[in-house]
Motif scaffolding. Structure first.
Motif: not given
Length: 297
Positions: A116, A154, A156, A158
């Motif tokens: 990510g 995940t 990812t 944030t």
């Protein structure tokens, strides 16, 4: 070189196959050391930013080639994840100052895979692994205040908040209570400024809040977590318009949430390395900068 903390001695070791600067190195669970990317000899252009990686075997005193990164970069950050893989965060690339691209190195497969991306491109960011296994990235060049958290489950990022202002070269370190200190940095708008601002990230709330400011604003310093939970901030670049390396050290008292002066280094330095071992903090190398003079250490 190899440093022996017991005998306080340095000795030469095998050389890397590729000359590089602005790279990152990290110890892997098996004891080997991964060196990733960096900048090669010569000015910016094709071939200046490196994708090549090498592994150092301390038992054999040898270097061997490792899988190459997908994106050549320098001034990125490496973090060892709880599962033994290595996360590369951002970096400076030929396409611009500060990339959003991130990668993960798998030692078992000896390969890198894209993961990510950051929401904001950055290099020279404050990056640290939190107690919950996630990774926080704060600030970075080109001067951003954005704070993001990476979830390895995940893969990812944030966005969780912002620092008090845009900076490059801030410090980031987890505290024993699970929070993270995000400290200092530098900003450039025709002249250098070094804010003393401190932000605190609390995973439980997911919030970034203001913390007690450092005694002296600085950037490109090395924070070390001490056994009692306090944080030692060692040297750094400071002085604002009179940009220079400082020998000043500060200690964050985790119990009282306050800063106090710590003994000064014998020589000012920034971009140094520091490690706590054998009951002591060892500080290695760096750059000593004064107006008109730069001395590698």
């Amino acid at each position: 070189e190899l440093f022996d903390p017991k005998n306080l001695s340095l000795k030469a070791c095998a050389s890397m196959s590729q000359a590089r600067a602005h790279h990152q190195a990290i110890k892997l669970p098996g004891g080997k050391v991964l060196v990733a990317g960096g900048a090669g000899p010569g000015g910016e252009g094709a071939g200046y930013y490196l994708s090549s990686c090498e592994l150092y075997n301390p038992d054999l005193n040898t270097w061997s080639s490792a899988g190459s990164m997908n994106t050549p970069s320098a001034d990125h950050r490496l973090v060892l994840l709880d599962d033994g893989r290595v996360l590369r965060v951002g970096g400076s690339t030929l396409s611009g100052f500060g990339t959003t691209t991130c990668e993960i190195y798998d030692p078992a497969a000896d390969s890198w895979a894209l993961t990510g991306s950051l929401s904001v491109g950055r290099h020279s960011a404050g990056v640290a692994k939190l107690g919950n296994g996630q990774v926080i990235a704060a600030g970075g060049y080109m001067f951003t205040s954005a704070v993001e958290v990476f979830n390895p489950a995940t893969e990812t990022w944030t966005r969780v908040g912002n620092l008090a202002g845009p900076v490059a070269g801030p410090g980031a370190i987890p505290l024993n209570d699970g929070r993270a200190l995000l400290m200092g940095g530098e900003y450039w708008a025709g002249t250098h400024t070094h804010p003393a601002a401190v932000s605190v990230y609390t995973p439980g709330t997911g919030l970034v809040t203001n913390g007690p400011p450092m005694l002296v604003g600085k950037a490109y310093f090395e924070p070390v977590l001490l056994p009692d939970g306090d944080v030692l901030v060692i040297g750094g670049a400071s002085g604002g318009a009179n940009y220079c390396s400082t020998n000043a050290c500060d200690r964050f008292d985790a119990a009282t949430q306050t800063w106090e002066p710590a003994p000064s280094l014998n020589q000012g330095r920034h971009l140094s390395a520091a490690v706590f071992t054998q009951g002591k903090v060892f500080v290695i190398g760096g750059i000593d900068v004064h107006p008109g003079i730069t001395v590698p250490l």
